[in-house]
Each structure stands twice: as structure tokens, then as C-alpha cells.
Design a protein around this motif. Structure first.
Motif, mmCIF file in Angstrom:
data_model
loop_
_atom_site.group_PDB
_atom_site.id
_atom_site.type_symbol
_atom_site.label_atom_id
_atom_site.label_comp_id
_atom_site.label_asym_id
_atom_site.label_seq_id
_atom_site.Cartn_x
_atom_site.Cartn_y
_atom_site.Cartn_z
ATOM 1 N N TYR A 246 79.467 34.338 7.890
ATOM 2 C CA TYR A 246 80.216 34.192 6.648
ATOM 3 C C TYR A 246 81.697 34.485 6.876
ATOM 4 O O TYR A 246 82.567 33.781 6.336
ATOM 5 C CB TYR A 246 79.666 35.121 5.562
ATOM 6 N N ASP A 247 82.013 35.528 7.658
ATOM 7 C CA ASP A 247 83.418 35.837 7.927
ATOM 8 C C ASP A 247 84.099 34.698 8.672
ATOM 9 O O ASP A 247 85.266 34.373 8.390
ATOM 10 C CB ASP A 247 83.523 37.122 8.750
ATOM 11 N N SER B 60 76.229 39.922 18.040
ATOM 12 C CA SER B 60 76.045 39.482 16.659
ATOM 13 C C SER B 60 77.392 39.494 15.946
ATOM 14 O O SER B 60 78.279 40.284 16.279
ATOM 15 C CB SER B 60 75.048 40.388 15.934
ATOM 16 N N PHE B 61 77.542 38.594 14.994
ATOM 17 C CA PHE B 61 78.755 38.534 14.187
ATOM 18 C C PHE B 61 78.392 37.950 12.829
ATOM 19 O O PHE B 61 77.280 37.444 12.623
ATOM 20 C CB PHE B 61 79.847 37.700 14.865
ATOM 21 N N SER B 62 79.324 38.015 11.907
ATOM 22 C CA SER B 62 79.091 37.513 10.559
ATOM 23 C C SER B 62 79.499 36.047 10.460
ATOM 24 O O SER B 62 80.700 35.747 10.458
ATOM 25 C CB SER B 62 79.882 38.341 9.542
ATOM 26 N N GLU C 203 81.839 42.006 20.499
ATOM 27 C CA GLU C 203 81.262 42.042 19.157
ATOM 28 C C GLU C 203 82.206 42.709 18.165
ATOM 29 O O GLU C 203 82.337 42.273 17.012
ATOM 30 C CB GLU C 203 79.938 42.803 19.216
ATOM 31 N N GLU D 154 86.864 42.202 14.015
ATOM 32 C CA GLU D 154 87.479 42.946 12.917
ATOM 33 C C GLU D 154 89.005 42.982 12.998
ATOM 34 O O GLU D 154 89.658 43.370 12.038
ATOM 35 C CB GLU D 154 86.938 44.366 12.870
ATOM 36 N N ARG E 177 84.572 32.071 5.938
ATOM 37 C CA ARG E 177 85.492 32.428 4.860
ATOM 38 C C ARG E 177 86.928 32.581 5.338
ATOM 39 O O ARG E 177 87.878 32.250 4.614
ATOM 40 C CB ARG E 177 85.020 33.736 4.199
#
Length: 337
Positions: free
Chosen positions: A269-270, A265-267, A240, A244, A273
Motif C-alpha cells: 500500500y505504501d 516484507s514491505f507494505s 526492509e 521508511e 500510495r
């Protein structure tokens, strides 16, 4: 014959077992070396796709003692290893040349009895000659073949930077293979200093001890992030946090085996994007020849990864070492001398 068995999750024991009965398309192998894989530990814990009772063991090598009537490529006395995965060659996945995704996939040491025993039976099509390679090294062909399959799926630029979480046997294989594949910088991190030292000896360009300064140190090496981040731990919270460290258009390689009910969980959107890629690679996919070639070339060293060699009678102790010994790397059983 002698065998190491898992009667049910949590019960590893040395026992007697019936000899396997090879069919007309099979070879019978006298096992010389067999290694404990992280998957075997998941099997012991009841966290994988195994059927009990089971003789596990899918990383192995040995000598053929007999062959079935239809076998033409091998004979008694041949020194071999074997791909443990047995596809049906009939389902839609197999017809798409995706045998590791076979709908009816069987596996030596997982769905059928494996190599933690004096003898194991394997289909001829799964067998590979090892020539004069040591049995100990040949028992590591399978884990390196797992790395090779992931490499075939990757698309990283020449001179790429890679970050590996976990400096155990698989992490050290990944570091060497990625360096041979063209990565200019291979950073590896772990909580165990001696594993990091070994990874450095085997070609990792930088090693980072996992502590309170880990993130800062890793980011200082590649401030813009890494082309490739690999999780070789199978620990959900490590996976997870791996996002980054990716640069834009980077790839996260999910290599370690997590418990099958784990969630992270992760973003989204990232991922959207930054044009990120999330890549999985399951087992092997006809990559044994590539693995054998990498070992023969010397580009990947496997024998330094073997930390413990035990007789099969110490079957339960081997699993204890593989899970808890602070100096463990690859634990192997020497079954025949």
C-alpha cells in the motif's frame, strides 16, 4: 601457475593450477592486481551462482602477454582491465540489448576460472585499455561500472537527496558517483566509524553512525524523506527498514547482494500510495568506459578505498581479512610486481 581456489563452499586455498588456454578470440592477461568483492565472499559461502571448483576473481587488471589469431584491437604489452561478464549474444535478452540478463551468461571468476591467479583468459570484446592508470585503480573499474549501470537506470531530480546504507568500498563509490551525478545531499550510515570518516573525506555530505539514535538522526537531516535510498549492505533487515526513509515518489535502489534465498516484507500500500519505485541493478551493462572516464576525471577516487594489499600466497588470509578485519575496506592481491 599459482592460483587461489575455492574447491567447494568454505574452502579457500592457495594452490597450483593449469595455465588457461585462450581461444582464437581471446587475450591472455598476466594479472597484476585483483580485488576481493562481496560477491566473492558469497561464492565462498556457497550463496551465489558459482561452479566449483573455481578460481574466483573478477575485479582485476594486468598486462596482455599473448593474443588469439582473430584478435585485432590488442597486442602483447597492452595494459588492460576486463568486463568479467560474457553474454551469449544470441538469446532474446541479448537481442534486446540486455546482456547482463543473458539467459546463458558466463562470468570470469564465477562460472569460469578468474583472476586470482598468475594468468586469466578473456574474450577480446571484454577487454579495455587502461593506459597509465595504476593497476590497483584499474582493478576497481569493475565495481564502479556496477555503480554506473545503476546510475543509468535511475531517474532522480537535480539537487536530490540520497541516503546510503553501508560505507564500505561500494558505499563510498556510490556516494562519490551520486554526488557527481547531481545529488546535492548524500548521507551515508554505517556501524564502523573509520568507514564513515573515509566516506566523509570522499564527499559524503553527512555521515551517521548506526546506533540506537540512527533513525532519528537520519530523519532529522531530511524530515520529508529522501529522493533516493540505496542499500549497499546486502543485509535483508537493513533493506526492509529502508522504506521508511523515502519521500513520496522516492526510489529504493537494491544494490547490495543478499543471500539468494533471502526474503523481505514491505507494505504494498505504501508503494502504491506514495508513488514509490523499487529499482534493482545487476552487475554491469556495457558501463566500463563510463567507469574508466569517472576515474580518469578524478570525480571518483578509488585508491583510497584499498585497505589491504597481499601476495597471492596469502589467499585464504585475504578472505579472512575481507570478512572480519574491523579496518577492512577493499582487499587486493598484488599478483605480479
Amino acid at each position: 601457475m599459482r592460483a587461489g581456489t575455492i574447491a567447494q563452499p568454505g574452502r579457500a586455498q592457495f594452490a597450483s593450477a593449469e595455465m588457461p588456454e585462450p581461444g582464437p578470440d581471446d587475450v591472455l592477461i598476466r594479472v597484476h592486481a585483483a580485488g576481493i568483492c562481496g560477491t566473492d565472499i558469497h561464492i565462498l559461502k556457497g550463496e551465489y551462482e558459482a561452479r566449483y571448483p573455481l578460481i574466483p576473481g573478477h575485479e582485476f587488471s594486468g598486462v596482455i602477454v599473448s593474443v588469439g589469431d582473430n584478435v585485432t584491437r590488442f597486442k602483447a604489452g597492452d595494459r588492460v582491465t576486463a568486463d568479467p561478464n560474457i553474454p551469449c549474444n544470441r538469446c532474446p535478452a541479448c537481442q534486446r540489448n540486455e546482456p547482463n540478463q543473458c539467459e546463458n551468461l558466463a562470468a570470469v571468476g564465477v562460472t569460469r576460472n578468474g583472476a586470482f591467479a598468475d594468468y586469466v583468459a578473456v574474450p577480446e570484446g571484454n577487454v579495455f585499455a587502461i593506459g597509465d592508470m595504476s593497476f590497483a585503480a584499474a582493478a576497481l573499474v569493475e565495481p564502479l561500472a556496477c555503480v554506473a549501470w545503476g546510475l543509468e537506470r535511475l531517474s532522480i531530480p537535480p539537487g536530490a537527496s540520497a541516503l546510503i546504507f553501508g560505507a564500505g568500498p561500494m558505499g563510498c563509490l556510490l556516494a562519490q558517483a551520486l554526488h557527481a551525478y547531481g545529488a546535492a545531499r548524500v548521507v551515508i550510515t554505517d556501524v564502523v566509524p573509520f568507514r564513515l570518516a573515509l566516506a566523509g573525506d570522499l564527499g559524503a555530505t553527512e555521515t551517521v553512525l548506526a546506533n540506537e539514535r540512527q533513525a532519528q538522526h537520519i530523519k532529522s537531516i531530511e524530515p520529508d524523506g529522501y529522493n533516493l535510498v540505496v542499500d549497499a549492505t546486502g543485509i535483508p533487515r537493513v533493506l526492509e527498514g529502508a522504506f521508511e526513509y523515502l519521500r513520496a515518489r522516492g526510489t529504493l535502489w537494491v544494490f547490495g547482494v543478499t543471500p539468494n534465498d533471502a526474503r523481505v516484507s514491505f507494505s504494498p500500500y505504501d508503494v502504491f500510495r506514495k508513488d514509490l519505485t523499487i529499482l534493482g541493478s545487476f552487475a554491469v551493462n556495457r558501463t566500463f568506459q563510463e567507469s574508466i572516464a569517472m576515474i580518469r576525471s578524478g570525480r571518483v577516487q578509488v585508491e583510497p578505498l584499498i585497505s589491504h594489499t597481499l601476495p597471492l600466497e596469502d589467499f585464504a588470509q585475504g578472505f579472512e581479512l575481507a570478512q572480519n578485519d574491523p579496518k577492512r575496506m577493499k582487499v587486493q592481491y598484488q599478483i605480479a610486481s
